[in-house]
Design an enzyme around this catalytic site. Structure first.
Site, short mmCIF file in Angstrom:
data_model
loop_
_atom_site.label_atom_id
_atom_site.label_comp_id
_atom_site.label_asym_id
_atom_site.label_seq_id
_atom_site.Cartn_x
_atom_site.Cartn_y
_atom_site.Cartn_z
N LYS A 91 46.23 -89.93 25.83
CA LYS A 91 46.36 -90.73 24.79
C LYS A 91 46.02 -90.17 23.26
O LYS A 91 46.79 -90.58 22.64
CB LYS A 91 44.99 -91.87 24.94
N ARG A 134 37.49 -102.89 25.65
CA ARG A 134 37.27 -102.11 26.80
C ARG A 134 36.76 -103.35 28.07
O ARG A 134 36.51 -103.02 29.14
CB ARG A 134 35.79 -101.27 26.62
N ARG A 149 39.64 -78.15 30.69
CA ARG A 149 39.31 -78.24 29.30
C ARG A 149 38.50 -77.15 28.73
O ARG A 149 37.17 -77.07 29.55
CB ARG A 149 38.94 -79.44 28.93
N ARG A 159 32.55 -79.06 28.53
CA ARG A 159 31.80 -79.92 28.43
C ARG A 159 30.86 -80.38 29.93
O ARG A 159 31.93 -80.39 30.92
CB ARG A 159 32.25 -81.30 27.86
N ARG A 178 33.62 -91.10 36.24
CA ARG A 178 34.05 -91.73 35.15
C ARG A 178 35.57 -92.56 35.55
O ARG A 178 35.78 -93.73 34.72
CB ARG A 178 34.69 -90.56 34.15
#
Length: 216
Positions: A15, A90, A129, A162, A173
């Protein structure tokens, strides 16, 4: 051309990259909820100060405050040429409120772009990442390697992963994302606003496909 856009997709679907490409190519305003909160708080608007009172106490900002902030932001003159909404709505109540407010301020939502990506690829993308601890520059162990392993090309800072960018956290998630967004996708599908795209084709091919669709 469709210019008032909602951008949806699971974490890792691309995104952020697509939003940047569309913003630059079509001269759209990119509005993320985080940026919107920070801007309203910095400007000291009534709703911004109200949002800050929740955020500063570690509480979630209620729907009615978030909805008010979105309306406040979309009403600004720079959104007259088109906007990309990222991270909102959301929830279904937020989506319903957005439809109503967008008509009130003559900023009707014209399309909802939904990026699809299989879970295995999302895990690969996100678990790889790495971020610079000093300047925040993004990297990836496979697709965006630094010149020196573990060291940021820009500032020499340490690269780290992270806490929520690991496989176990990502699966949680993704589970939340699917549960939360399924009603939204169904809502926009009924309104004939939903268009889904396969993000596995690569960022440049995805951008060209989406841009061609928006040009219709």
């Amino acid at each position: 051309m469709k210019r008032n856009i909602i951008l949806m997709g699971p974490p890792g679907a691309g995104k952020g990259t697509l939003a940047k490409q569309l913003k630059e190519s079509l001269n759209l305003v990119h509005i993320s909820t985080g940026d919107m909160f920070r801007e309203a708080i910095k400007e000291g608007t009534k709703l911004g100060l109200l949002a800050a009172s929740y955020i500063n106490h570690g509480d979630l900002v209620p729907d009615e405050v978030t909805i008010g902030l979105v309306k406040e932001r979309l009403s600004k003159s720079d959104c007259a040429n088109g906007f990309l909404l990222d991270g909102f709505p959301r929830t279904l109540p937020q989506a319903v409120a957005l439809q109503e407010m967008s008509k009130e301020i003559s900023r009707d939502i014209e399309v909802v772009i939904n990026l699809e990506c299989d879970n295995a690829e999302l895990v690969r993308r996100i678990s790889g990442r790495r971020v610079c601890r000093n300047c925040g520059a993004p990297y990836h162990v496979e697709t965006m390697k630094p010149k020196v392993e573990g060291v940021c090309d820009l500032c020499g800072g340490e690269l780290y992963q992270r806490k929520d960018d690991n496989e176990e956290a990502l699966k949680v998630r993704l589970g939340h994302y699917v549960a939360e967004t399924k009603p939204l996708l169904e809502f926009y599908e009924k309104l004939n606003l939903l268009s889904s795209f396969d993000s596995l084709v690569g960022k440049e091919a995805l951008f060209e496909t989406v841009k061609k669709y928006l040009d219709k």
